[in-house]
Design a protein around this motif. Structure first.
Motif, PDB file in Angstrom:
ATOM      1  N   CYS A   1       0.835  -1.199   0.000  1.00 49.49           N
ATOM      2  CA  CYS A   1       0.000   0.000   0.000  1.00 49.49           C
ATOM      3  C   CYS A   1       0.874   1.255   0.000  1.00 49.49           C
ATOM      4  O   CYS A   1       2.066   1.207   0.297  1.00 49.49           O
ATOM      5  CB  CYS A   1      -0.962  -0.014   1.183  1.00 49.49           C
TER       6      CYS A   1
ATOM      7  N   CYS B   1       2.890   1.999   3.166  1.00 55.43           N
ATOM      8  CA  CYS B   1       4.004   1.055   3.340  1.00 55.43           C
ATOM      9  C   CYS B   1       5.135   1.411   2.378  1.00 55.43           C
ATOM     10  O   CYS B   1       6.315   1.362   2.732  1.00 55.43           O
ATOM     11  CB  CYS B   1       3.530  -0.379   3.090  1.00 55.43           C
TER      12      CYS B   1
ATOM     13  N   HIS C   1       1.907  -1.802   8.740  1.00 58.89           N
ATOM     14  CA  HIS C   1       0.622  -1.842   8.026  1.00 58.89           C
ATOM     15  C   HIS C   1      -0.472  -2.274   8.992  1.00 58.89           C
ATOM     16  O   HIS C   1      -0.670  -3.452   9.269  1.00 58.89           O
ATOM     17  CB  HIS C   1       0.711  -2.805   6.840  1.00 58.89           C
TER      18      HIS C   1
ATOM     19  N   HIS D   1      -4.593   1.027   6.035  1.00 59.52           N
ATOM     20  CA  HIS D   1      -3.409   1.577   6.710  1.00 59.52           C
ATOM     21  C   HIS D   1      -3.800   2.897   7.376  1.00 59.52           C
ATOM     22  O   HIS D   1      -4.076   3.890   6.690  1.00 59.52           O
ATOM     23  CB  HIS D   1      -2.275   1.773   5.696  1.00 59.52           C
TER      24      HIS D   1
HETATM   25 ZN   LIG Z   1       0.379  -0.265   4.493  1.00 58.30          ZN
END
Ligand SMILES: [Zn+2]
Length: 173
Positions: free
Chosen positions: A26, A29, A71, A123
């Motif tokens: 994501c 991240c 995350h 997240h």
């Molecule tokens: Zn993430």
């Protein structure tokens, strides 16, 4: 001003590269782990457990986000140390926004879940953005058109300069 109006800024949330990350980790991240220069990813600050970055589709100039490096989507799943560092980082974000922009006010906010407007519900991230007298009226009148007085690199330079904690302490033990 109604609460509805106050929070409309991130009712439909746009986040840098959110759509571009198909098949990858994501956005948050990727930002947290990125070794690209911060001035290209618009990362403003990195801590041991959290980081801060500009929103690439800001509601106002200076619109930034603070997030844990891990995350984790649910606020209640944040570890105590993550929550503490996140709150400290958010406080530093307020200092940086005040130093960089001298705004009339600020909004701090979190969207939990897609129904609440979270663009990346998996997240956790908190928004912080400066506000000026009359900007809500202007935004309402301008509908979806976002007219921003400065570029992202310019916002990044100002906020980086105004951030109270030293950047990139990730080399620390
Ligand atoms: Zn993430």
């Amino acid at each position: 001003m109604s609460l509805e109006r106050l929070w409309a800024g991130w009712r439909s949330e746009y986040v840098a590269g959110a759509a571009a990350g198909d098949g990858q980790a994501c956005l948050f991240c990727r930002l947290g782990a990125s070794d690209e220069p911060d001035e290209e990813t618009y990362v403003l600050w990195r801590g041991r457990r959290c980081a801060a970055a500009l929103n690439a589709f800001p509601y106002t100039s200076g619109h930034l986000m603070v997030f844990p490096l891990r995350h984790v989507g649910e606020m209640e799943d944040l570890k105590r140390a993550e929550a503490t560092e996140l709150w400290d980082a958010l406080t530093d974000a307020v200092r940086a926004l005040k130093a960089a922009y001298g705004p009339d006010g600020l909004n701090l906010g979190v969207n939990l879940g897609r129904a609440a407007g979270a663009g990346i519900p998996g997240h956790f991230h908190a928004h912080a953005l400066p506000r000026w007298n009359g900007d809500t009226n202007f935004m309402t009148a301008a509908a979806e058109v976002r007219v921003l007085p400065e570029s992202l690199p310019s916002s990044w330079k100002k906020l980086r300069a105004g951030w109270p904690s030293p950047p990139a302490p990730s080399a620390a033990p």
